[in-house]
Motif scaffolding. Structure first.
Motif, mmCIF file in Angstrom:
data_model
loop_
_atom_site.group_PDB
_atom_site.id
_atom_site.type_symbol
_atom_site.label_atom_id
_atom_site.label_comp_id
_atom_site.label_asym_id
_atom_site.label_seq_id
_atom_site.Cartn_x
_atom_site.Cartn_y
_atom_site.Cartn_z
ATOM 1 N N MET A 17 1.031 -1.264 0.007
ATOM 2 C CA MET A 17 0.044 0.114 0.172
ATOM 3 C C MET A 17 0.868 1.209 0.106
ATOM 4 N N ASN A 18 1.778 1.301 0.811
ATOM 5 C CA ASN A 18 2.672 2.607 1.067
ATOM 6 C C ASN A 18 3.673 2.813 -0.259
ATOM 7 N N LYS A 19 4.198 1.511 -0.904
ATOM 8 C CA LYS A 19 4.796 1.696 -2.030
ATOM 9 C C LYS A 19 4.138 1.666 -3.401
ATOM 10 N N GLN A 20 2.809 1.504 -3.014
ATOM 11 C CA GLN A 20 2.042 1.605 -4.346
ATOM 12 C C GLN A 20 2.422 0.331 -5.337
ATOM 13 N N GLN A 21 2.463 -0.810 -4.876
ATOM 14 C CA GLN A 21 2.967 -2.027 -5.407
ATOM 15 C C GLN A 21 1.929 -2.976 -5.408
ATOM 16 N N THR A 22 1.978 -4.097 -5.841
ATOM 17 C CA THR A 22 1.210 -5.165 -5.760
ATOM 18 C C THR A 22 1.787 -6.656 -5.482
ATOM 19 N N LEU A 23 0.914 -7.511 -4.945
ATOM 20 C CA LEU A 23 1.280 -8.758 -4.584
ATOM 21 C C LEU A 23 0.764 -9.752 -5.620
ATOM 22 N N VAL A 24 1.449 -11.058 -5.591
ATOM 23 C CA VAL A 24 0.673 -12.138 -6.083
ATOM 24 C C VAL A 24 -0.360 -12.618 -5.101
ATOM 25 N N PRO A 25 -1.505 -13.119 -5.607
ATOM 26 C CA PRO A 25 -2.678 -13.195 -4.660
ATOM 27 C C PRO A 25 -2.162 -14.349 -3.581
ATOM 28 N N LEU A 26 -2.613 -13.945 -2.180
ATOM 29 C CA LEU A 26 -2.085 -14.508 -1.194
ATOM 30 C C LEU A 26 -2.821 -16.111 -1.176
ATOM 31 N N THR A 27 -3.736 -16.305 -1.983
ATOM 32 C CA THR A 27 -4.334 -17.651 -2.004
ATOM 33 C C THR A 27 -3.546 -18.568 -2.918
ATOM 34 N N GLU A 139 -16.864 5.221 -2.891
ATOM 35 C CA GLU A 139 -15.825 4.518 -2.573
ATOM 36 C C GLU A 139 -14.920 4.111 -3.661
ATOM 37 N N ILE A 140 -13.880 4.439 -3.354
ATOM 38 C CA ILE A 140 -12.635 4.307 -4.453
ATOM 39 C C ILE A 140 -11.868 3.045 -4.093
ATOM 40 N N VAL A 141 -12.512 1.908 -4.293
ATOM 41 C CA VAL A 141 -11.696 0.698 -4.103
ATOM 42 C C VAL A 141 -10.175 0.534 -4.720
ATOM 43 N N ASP A 142 -9.352 -0.165 -4.154
ATOM 44 C CA ASP A 142 -8.144 -0.400 -4.477
ATOM 45 C C ASP A 142 -7.685 -1.639 -4.121
ATOM 46 N N SER A 143 -6.847 -2.425 -4.859
ATOM 47 C CA SER A 143 -6.581 -3.571 -4.557
ATOM 48 C C SER A 143 -4.886 -3.857 -4.612
ATOM 49 N N ARG A 144 -4.499 -4.459 -3.544
ATOM 50 C CA ARG A 144 -2.942 -4.419 -3.484
ATOM 51 C C ARG A 144 -2.580 -5.878 -4.044
ATOM 52 N N ILE A 145 -3.547 -6.552 -4.672
ATOM 53 C CA ILE A 145 -3.353 -7.766 -5.145
ATOM 54 C C ILE A 145 -3.350 -7.611 -6.727
ATOM 55 N N GLU A 146 -2.324 -8.153 -7.546
ATOM 56 C CA GLU A 146 -1.953 -8.004 -8.742
ATOM 57 C C GLU A 146 -3.087 -8.125 -9.514
ATOM 58 N N ASN A 147 -3.457 -6.980 -10.658
ATOM 59 C CA ASN A 147 -4.602 -7.389 -11.627
ATOM 60 C C ASN A 147 -5.860 -7.613 -10.976
ATOM 61 N N TRP A 148 -6.094 -7.618 -9.715
ATOM 62 C CA TRP A 148 -7.495 -7.913 -9.304
ATOM 63 C C TRP A 148 -7.698 -9.304 -9.147
ATOM 64 N N GLN A 149 -6.782 -10.182 -9.291
ATOM 65 C CA GLN A 149 -6.987 -11.710 -9.274
ATOM 66 C C GLN A 149 -7.277 -12.095 -7.878
ATOM 67 N N ILE A 150 -8.423 -11.979 -7.380
ATOM 68 C CA ILE A 150 -8.617 -12.201 -6.130
ATOM 69 C C ILE A 150 -9.707 -13.279 -6.068
ATOM 70 N N LYS A 151 -9.503 -13.993 -4.783
ATOM 71 C CA LYS A 151 -10.507 -15.039 -4.567
ATOM 72 C C LYS A 151 -10.920 -14.023 -3.096
ATOM 73 N N ILE A 152 -11.993 -14.709 -2.411
ATOM 74 C CA ILE A 152 -12.631 -13.853 -1.292
ATOM 75 C C ILE A 152 -11.426 -14.034 -0.186
ATOM 76 N N GLN A 153 -10.758 -14.834 -0.115
ATOM 77 C CA GLN A 153 -9.755 -14.757 1.118
ATOM 78 C C GLN A 153 -8.869 -13.651 0.820
ATOM 79 N N ASP A 154 -8.481 -13.394 -0.391
ATOM 80 C CA ASP A 154 -7.362 -12.341 -0.910
ATOM 81 C C ASP A 154 -8.011 -10.923 -0.461
ATOM 82 N N THR A 155 -9.198 -10.535 -0.911
ATOM 83 C CA THR A 155 -9.746 -9.283 -0.686
ATOM 84 C C THR A 155 -10.091 -9.075 0.739
ATOM 85 N N ILE A 156 -10.488 -10.101 1.321
ATOM 86 C CA ILE A 156 -10.709 -9.940 3.181
ATOM 87 C C ILE A 156 -9.521 -9.474 3.542
#
Length: 263
Positions: A17-27, A139-156
């Motif tokens: 979040m602070n570096k404005q970078q993304t992560l591969v999905p936690l899942t 609400e301006i949503v934002d994802s720290r997961i790359e390309n919004w490739q999320i499962k429910i656990q990632d967004t939670i």
């Protein structure tokens, strides 16, 4: 997942979040990640933020509308936390590149409570009785997961993919609002880009807040008097661009606007 791994995931999300970078999905890293463990990561992420001086001012409900669930391939609501650093007043000029990574805007109704709501067994009528005022909100949503490739656990884990939010300055009495049928119109640079109505969010935004109170009750987390509650999108998410000049009008509730600026 071990306690140390939960803390490590929270710190990685905070750093992203602070570096404005993304992560591969936690899942993809932790295929066994459960919803309860994801909420533990979310709470640890919040602890880092509050430890750095942010103040919790409310909660948000995510993934309440079928259209947003279909867009992301996630099929149940979730919740996250709002802090004072996330809040902007209507009319704000926001530097997109300074705050957000892969942002999308949503129009919704924000509730401000005058009484606590503690689940289980909270109803829509209880929500109405406990609400002081409601506001038009982006609400301006934002994802720290790359390309919004999320499962429910990632967004939670990622604080329900919350970025920032923009609220109208004036609220209205919730008893005057037709929550099921109120129409919403979103414009960008004066042109309509999305429409929706209150029933898009679990049949009514009141149902969304009741769902939140009851879900939080299972985690011994109350909704408190004074909390701001973002009740969920009433239309599809809109990908943000650097020159957006957005407004939302919600029938019987009010309007809010914001603009992205270069600096």
């Amino acid at each position: 997942m071990k306690a140390l791994q939960i803390q490590q995931c929270a710190h990685r999300l905070h750093e992203a979040m602070n570096k404005q970078q993304t992560l591969v999905p936690l899942t993809s890293q932790f295929p066994e990640l459960t919803i309860d463990q994801a909420y533990a990561i979310s709470l640890a992420f919040l602890d880092i933020r509050t430890g750095n001086g942010e103040k919790v001012i409310g909660k948000k409900i995510g993934l309440t509308s079928e259209i947003v669930q279909e867009m992301l391939g996630v099929h149940q609501p979730d919740f996250g936390f709002l802090t004072d650093k996330m809040l902007y007043s209507s009319g704000a000029e926001i530097v997109l590149k300074d705050r957000l990574i892969q942002a999308k805007s949503e129009g919704e109704i924000a509730f401000k409570l005058k009484h606590d709501l503690v689940g289980p067994n909270v109803t829509a009528d209880d929500v109405l009785a406990a609400t002081d005022q409601v506001f038009a909100c982006f609400e301006i949503v934002d994802s720290r997961i790359e390309n919004w490739q999320i499962k429910i656990q990632d967004t939670i884990a990622d604080n329900a993919s919350c970025g920032i939010f923009v609220m109208s300055e004036q609220g209205v009495d919730p008893k005057t609002v037709d929550f099921e049928n109120c129409l919403m119109t979103i414009k960008n640079k004066g042109e309509v880009v999305a429409t929706g109505k209150g029933s898009a969010a679990l049949g009514s935004p009141l149902n969304c807040v009741a769902w939140l109170a009851n879900t939080l009750g299972a985690y011994d987390i109350p909704l408190k008097a004074g909390d701001i509650i973002l009740s969920g999108s009433l239309a599809a998410m809109i990908a943000c661009e650097a020159d957006d000049d957005m407004s939302v009008e919600i029938e019987g509730v009010g309007s809010a606007k914001f603009k992205f600026v270069a600096e």
